[in-house]
Design a protein around this motif. Sequence first.
Motif, PDB file in Angstrom:
ATOM      1  N   ARG A   1       0.823  -1.224   0.000  1.00 21.01           N
ATOM      2  CA  ARG A   1       0.000   0.000   0.000  1.00 21.01           C
ATOM      3  C   ARG A   1       0.849   1.263   0.000  1.00 21.01           C
ATOM      4  NH1 ARG A   1      -4.687  -2.163   3.893  1.00 21.01           N
ATOM      5  NH2 ARG A   1      -5.979  -3.034   2.235  1.00 21.01           N
ATOM      6  N   ARG A   2       2.078   1.159   0.481  1.00 22.60           N
ATOM      7  CA  ARG A   2       2.974   2.324   0.487  1.00 22.60           C
ATOM      8  C   ARG A   2       3.607   2.558  -0.882  1.00 22.60           C
ATOM      9  NH1 ARG A   2       4.144  -0.051   5.575  1.00 22.60           N
ATOM     10  NH2 ARG A   2       5.997  -1.091   4.740  1.00 22.60           N
ATOM     11  N   ALA A   3       3.464   1.629  -1.785  1.00 27.57           N
ATOM     12  CA  ALA A   3       4.068   1.746  -3.111  1.00 27.57           C
ATOM     13  C   ALA A   3       3.382   2.841  -3.915  1.00 27.57           C
ATOM     14  CB  ALA A   3       3.982   0.413  -3.839  1.00 27.57           C
ATOM     15  N   THR A   4       4.172   3.478  -4.773  1.00 24.46           N
ATOM     16  CA  THR A   4       3.639   4.565  -5.590  1.00 24.46           C
ATOM     17  C   THR A   4       3.460   4.202  -7.057  1.00 24.46           C
ATOM     18  OG1 THR A   4       5.878   5.421  -5.909  1.00 24.46           O
ATOM     19  CG2 THR A   4       4.616   6.311  -4.042  1.00 24.46           C
ATOM     20  N   SER A   5       3.797   2.959  -7.401  1.00 25.26           N
ATOM     21  CA  SER A   5       3.636   2.510  -8.785  1.00 25.26           C
ATOM     22  C   SER A   5       3.507   0.990  -8.777  1.00 25.26           C
ATOM     23  CB  SER A   5       4.854   2.920  -9.624  1.00 25.26           C
ATOM     24  OG  SER A   5       5.990   2.149  -9.249  1.00 25.26           O
TER      25      SER A   5
ATOM     26  N   ASP B   1       6.871  -0.548  -8.020  1.00 26.65           N
ATOM     27  CA  ASP B   1       7.194  -0.449  -6.595  1.00 26.65           C
ATOM     28  C   ASP B   1       6.385  -1.444  -5.760  1.00 26.65           C
ATOM     29  OD1 ASP B   1       9.002   1.577  -7.141  1.00 26.65           O
ATOM     30  OD2 ASP B   1       7.650   3.196  -6.526  1.00 26.65           O
TER      31      ASP B   1
END
Length: 146
Positions: free
Chosen positions: A21-25, A28
């Motif tokens: 959930r912290r990924a931006t893509s 990621d």
Amino acid sequence: MRAVAATIVDDLAVAVTAAMRRATSPRDAVHAYLRANVAFADTHRPEVISLAALLFAGSLPADGSDVDATQQTIASLIAAGVEEGEFSGVDPVIAADVLQRTVEGVFLRLHRAPDADLSDLGDGLVAFFDSGLGTTDHDRVARESS
């Protein structure tokens, strides 16, 4: 036994989901998936080894729904990554299956070698899958600058 296994799987899912959930893509998120699974295995060795032992003993019949849901999530991320130009030349379903089997392999590695050094494994898997998914940081930078 099933209750213990369910608790381990639930704890793993919480850790991996939080990292993703912290990924931006999409790229990621795939990285987070790999690294979070390895980190969980490394920091929860007794639990992961027990889970693998129960699975090998056939004590945990699974209907596959959790695996299917995870594979669908990963396949969707890879498809989004292909669409956004982060990944290329891959079938998202096949790539998701390979990713899932690779993570399971980490758990099996600990079952066979409980003291295995996993310190660099997450980064190694990320590099391997970046190559296999058709995108490297160099490729990404080249596309963004054109």
